[in-house]
Design a protein around this motif. Sequence first.
Motif, PDB file in Angstrom:
ATOM      1  N   GLN A 254       0.824  -1.209   0.000  1.00  0.00           N
ATOM      2  CA  GLN A 254       0.000   0.000   0.000  1.00  0.00           C
ATOM      3  C   GLN A 254       0.863   1.267   0.000  1.00  0.00           C
ATOM      4  O   GLN A 254       0.525   2.247  -0.670  1.00  0.00           O
ATOM      5  N   LEU A 255       1.965   1.238   0.722  1.00  0.00           N
ATOM      6  CA  LEU A 255       2.856   2.397   0.753  1.00  0.00           C
ATOM      7  C   LEU A 255       3.371   2.725  -0.644  1.00  0.00           C
ATOM      8  O   LEU A 255       3.491   3.901  -1.012  1.00  0.00           O
ATOM      9  N   ARG A 256       3.681   1.703  -1.410  1.00  0.00           N
ATOM     10  CA  ARG A 256       4.138   1.923  -2.782  1.00  0.00           C
ATOM     11  C   ARG A 256       3.052   2.588  -3.622  1.00  0.00           C
ATOM     12  O   ARG A 256       3.342   3.408  -4.496  1.00  0.00           O
ATOM     13  N   LYS A 257       1.807   2.242  -3.337  1.00  0.00           N
ATOM     14  CA  LYS A 257       0.694   2.850  -4.067  1.00  0.00           C
ATOM     15  C   LYS A 257       0.477   4.313  -3.646  1.00  0.00           C
ATOM     16  O   LYS A 257       0.067   5.142  -4.455  1.00  0.00           O
ATOM     17  N   TYR A 258       0.757   4.600  -2.383  1.00  0.00           N
ATOM     18  CA  TYR A 258       0.580   5.967  -1.880  1.00  0.00           C
ATOM     19  C   TYR A 258       1.718   6.894  -2.296  1.00  0.00           C
ATOM     20  O   TYR A 258       1.574   8.116  -2.280  1.00  0.00           O
ATOM     21  N   LEU A 259       2.862   6.317  -2.631  1.00  0.00           N
ATOM     22  CA  LEU A 259       4.067   7.105  -2.861  1.00  0.00           C
ATOM     23  C   LEU A 259       3.913   8.191  -3.935  1.00  0.00           C
ATOM     24  O   LEU A 259       4.328   9.337  -3.696  1.00  0.00           O
ATOM     25  N   PRO A 260       3.332   7.917  -5.111  1.00  0.00           N
ATOM     26  CA  PRO A 260       3.207   8.975  -6.125  1.00  0.00           C
ATOM     27  C   PRO A 260       2.442  10.198  -5.628  1.00  0.00           C
ATOM     28  O   PRO A 260       2.818  11.330  -5.942  1.00  0.00           O
TER      29      PRO A 260
END
Length: 271
Positions: A254-260
Motif C-alpha cells: 500500500q505504501l508503494r501505491k501511496y508514494l506517487p
Amino acid sequence: MIKKLAGLIAIAAIVVACTTNAITGRSQFKLLPESQLQQMAVGEYQSFLSSNKVIPATSSNRDAEMVSRVGQRIVNAVTTFFKQNNMAQELEGYQWEIKLVQSNEANAWCMPGGKIVVYTGLLPITQNEAALANVMGHEVSHALFGHTNERMSQAIAAQYGGSILDAFMANKSSAAMRNIFGSAVGMSSQLGILAFGRKQELEADRYGMIWAAMAGYNPEEAIGLWERMQAYAGGGGTPEFLSTHPGPERRIEQLRKYLPEAMKYYRPVSK
C-alpha cells in the motif's frame, strides 16, 4: 419497557456518533468530544513523563534534538495543510509537545491535542530523519483523524451500553478509563481489541507520508522503514506498530501505491 428505552437510547447515541471525516471521507463512530480527550491527554501525558526518563533536546543530546526538529517540521506541515484546505479550526485545542523517552521499546505515539512521544528503542530501526518523519507523521495522523476517539468509543460502548457518555464523564479519571485511553493512544504494548484497525492504519500511513513530504523528508523512506520493521519482527522483536493490521507485506504494498501522491508534496530541505 425500560430495557427497550435503553436500547433505543443506545441506538440513537450510535447514530448521532457517526460522523464523516472531512479529509479522509470515511464514516467514523466517535462518541466522545475531542475537547474532553484533549483535556484527559494533558494529565495522562504529564503522568507518563513524570514516571519515565525524558531526554532533553539539547545540542549535547543529538537524538533528542533530532526528534524535536523532525517533530516540529511535521507539525508545521500539518498546520500548513489544514490552513490551505480551510480546516484550521480542526486544530483548535492542539498544544503540540514533542519528547524523546528512554525505553527499549520500538514505539511512538501521539495523544489527542498533539502530545507526542518517541521511544529511544525506535531509533535503531528508523536509522535516519526521513524514516523518523514518516513514523511521526503516521502517529500524528492517528490523533488528527480521531482514531483514538474511535477506539475508545468502541470500548466504552461495549462496556457501558446505553449509558455511554454518562459513564465516561463519571469515570474518566478512573483506572479503567485511563487504561482504555492509554491503549487507544498506543502507549500499551498489549492492545487486544483496541488495536488500530486496517482502515485507520492505512489512513495514518498515507497521510503520514504526505506530512513527511511537506516537511521536506523523502516519503519513500516509509517503505524502507517497514522493511526494517518486518526484519526486526522476524528477529524476535515486537515493535508496537506490528501488533496492528494490515501485515507488513500488505502495508509495504500500500505504501508503494501511496508514494506517487506523497511525492507531489515533496520539496527537499536542508537540515
